[in-house]
Scaffold this active site. Structure first.
Site, PDB file in Angstrom:
ATOM      1  N   ASP A  29       0.830  -1.206   0.000  1.00 52.02           N
ATOM      2  CA  ASP A  29       0.000   0.000   0.000  1.00 52.02           C
ATOM      3  C   ASP A  29       0.867   1.260   0.000  1.00 52.02           C
ATOM      4  O   ASP A  29       1.964   1.273   0.560  1.00 52.02           O
ATOM      5  CB  ASP A  29      -0.903  -0.036   1.251  1.00 52.02           C
ATOM      6  CG  ASP A  29      -2.071   0.909   1.130  1.00 52.02           C
ATOM      7  OD1 ASP A  29      -2.280   1.492   0.045  1.00 52.02           O
ATOM      8  OD2 ASP A  29      -2.793   1.074   2.125  1.00 52.02           O
ATOM      9  N   ASN A  77     -10.712  -3.102  -6.552  1.00 51.21           N
ATOM     10  CA  ASN A  77      -9.924  -2.119  -7.313  1.00 51.21           C
ATOM     11  C   ASN A  77     -10.543  -1.743  -8.666  1.00 51.21           C
ATOM     12  O   ASN A  77     -10.154  -0.747  -9.272  1.00 51.21           O
ATOM     13  CB  ASN A  77      -8.479  -2.600  -7.533  1.00 51.21           C
ATOM     14  CG  ASN A  77      -7.617  -2.518  -6.281  1.00 51.21           C
ATOM     15  OD1 ASN A  77      -6.649  -3.254  -6.132  1.00 51.21           O
ATOM     16  ND2 ASN A  77      -7.946  -1.612  -5.374  1.00 51.21           N
TER      17      ASN A  77
HETATM   18  C1  FPP Z   1      -1.998   0.292  -3.260  1.00 49.81           C
HETATM   19  O1  FPP Z   1      -1.527   1.592  -3.473  1.00 49.81           O
HETATM   20  C2  FPP Z   1      -1.512  -0.647  -4.244  1.00 49.81           C
HETATM   21  C3  FPP Z   1      -2.274  -1.254  -5.203  1.00 49.81           C
HETATM   22  C4  FPP Z   1      -3.678  -0.952  -5.474  1.00 49.81           C
HETATM   23  C5  FPP Z   1      -1.762  -2.324  -6.006  1.00 49.81           C
HETATM   24  C6  FPP Z   1      -0.341  -2.708  -5.805  1.00 49.81           C
HETATM   25  C7  FPP Z   1       0.280  -2.719  -7.115  1.00 49.81           C
HETATM   26  C8  FPP Z   1       1.590  -2.692  -7.372  1.00 49.81           C
HETATM   27  C9  FPP Z   1       2.626  -2.756  -6.351  1.00 49.81           C
HETATM   28  C10 FPP Z   1       2.023  -2.567  -8.763  1.00 49.81           C
HETATM   29  C11 FPP Z   1       1.418  -3.601  -9.615  1.00 49.81           C
HETATM   30  C12 FPP Z   1       1.789  -4.982  -9.170  1.00 49.81           C
HETATM   31  C13 FPP Z   1       1.171  -6.061  -9.663  1.00 49.81           C
HETATM   32  C14 FPP Z   1       1.651  -7.427  -9.341  1.00 49.81           C
HETATM   33  C15 FPP Z   1       0.005  -5.882 -10.522  1.00 49.81           C
HETATM   34  P1  FPP Z   1      -2.599   2.732  -3.542  1.00 49.81           P
HETATM   35  O2  FPP Z   1      -2.771   3.095  -4.962  1.00 49.81           O
HETATM   36  O3  FPP Z   1      -3.854   2.334  -2.842  1.00 49.81           O
HETATM   37  O4  FPP Z   1      -1.861   3.866  -2.746  1.00 49.81           O
HETATM   38  P2  FPP Z   1      -2.527   5.024  -1.860  1.00 49.81           P
HETATM   39  O5  FPP Z   1      -3.250   4.350  -0.735  1.00 49.81           O
HETATM   40  O6  FPP Z   1      -1.355   5.811  -1.409  1.00 49.81           O
HETATM   41  O7  FPP Z   1      -3.438   5.782  -2.776  1.00 49.81           O
END
Ligand code: FPP
Length: 257
Positions: A29, A77
């Site tokens: 995250d 998501n």
């Molecule tokens: C959360 O960050 C992360 C995700 C929704 C997905 C995690 C994805 C990756 C690490 C890259 C892609 C990897 C794969 C294997 C597909 P957020 O966007 O919720 O961050 P925030 O809470 O700061 O907005």
């Protein structure tokens, strides 16, 4: 085996978690906040998140970890803007395709868990190729939860169970182990340690059944900054804890009778 439940256990083989966690699961995250702090679009955070994932996969065996599960895309998501969903799909495809040869060579077995029915054919093709090409590997297991939700997985296991009952392949004498065999995570041990980065303290529908006896570690680091250092700190915190699976500490039992 877990000493109490008799179900598939993880790495701690006694009443203390002094051994490294055999299975670590991570809620990656903080990509969006990492990008925002730099005045960049959120998608840049996800791209940096892929590099953090590569560093973490590379470092995990050095910390005694045998299984690593990461939450790449949740069933929730899809509610994100279409452009962000498209980018996450592209990144998943790019990561698996570009790293497959290396993962294969290094003895990593890739498992992908989650719903496949609403994934595009090109993503499905990459997923199936990765699983097929690495199926004989067993040095390390990388499990990517993609289009995954804990509740959806439990509902799917219940559906499979009902189907088996109606086909005469199972009886209504449902036990925990029988049920667990139908979850998408059934190939591996239960997670010993679940990590969430970015300071949030929730499971957000990740491994709901499997988390029953996992140790939870919350770290403030944003996912794109993750790697061997923070992973080592989480493992050290895990190893300092005591796992009792609902039982009592042995010294307390001896002292109080
Ligand atoms: C959360 O960050 C992360 C995700 C929704 C997905 C995690 C994805 C990756 C690490 C890259 C892609 C990897 C794969 C294997 C597909 P957020 O966007 O919720 O961050 P925030 O809470 O700061 O907005």
């Amino acid at each position: 085996m877990s000493p109490v439940l008799g179900l598939r256990g993880g790495g701690a083989r006694g009443d203390a978690a002094s051994t490294p966690p055999r299975h670590v699961a991570i809620i990656m995250d903080g990509n969006g906040r990492w990008a925002k702090a730099r005045g960049l679009p959120r998608t840049f955070g996800h791209r940096a998140g892929i590099n953090a994932l590569k560093r973490t996969v590379e470092a995990a065996p050095d910390h005694g970890i045998e299984w690593l599960t990461v939450f790449g895309f949740s069933t929730e998501n899809w509610r994100r803007p279409v452009s962000e969903v498209t980018e996450l799909m592209k990144l998943m495809k790019a990561y698996v395709s570009s790293d497959l040869e290396r993962l294969e060579r290094e003895g990593v077995r890739v498992h992908i868990i989650g719903r496949r029915d609403d994934l595009a054919p090109d993503i499905l093709e990459v997923i199936e190729r990765a699983e097929r090409r690495t199926r004989d590997n067993d040095r390390f297991h990388l499990q990517v939860a993609f289009n995954y939700g804990g509740r959806s997985d439990i509902a799917e296991a219940a559906r499979r169970y009902a189907l088996d009952v109606s086909n005469g392949q199972a009886t209504l004498e449902i036990g925990e182990a029988e049920f667990e065999r139908r979850l998408s995570t059934a190939k591996g041990p239960a997670p010993d340690l679940i990590i969430r980065t970015s300071g949030e303290r929730r499971l957000s529908n990740f491994l709901l059944w499997e988390a029953a006896y996992a140790e939870l570690v919350f770290q403030d680091v944003l996912w794109p900054d993750y790697g061997s250092g923070p992973l080592g700190e989480a493992v050290a915190e895990y190893q300092a804890r005591e796992r009792r699976y609902g039982g009592a500490e042995i010294d307390d039992v001896l002292a109080t009778g």
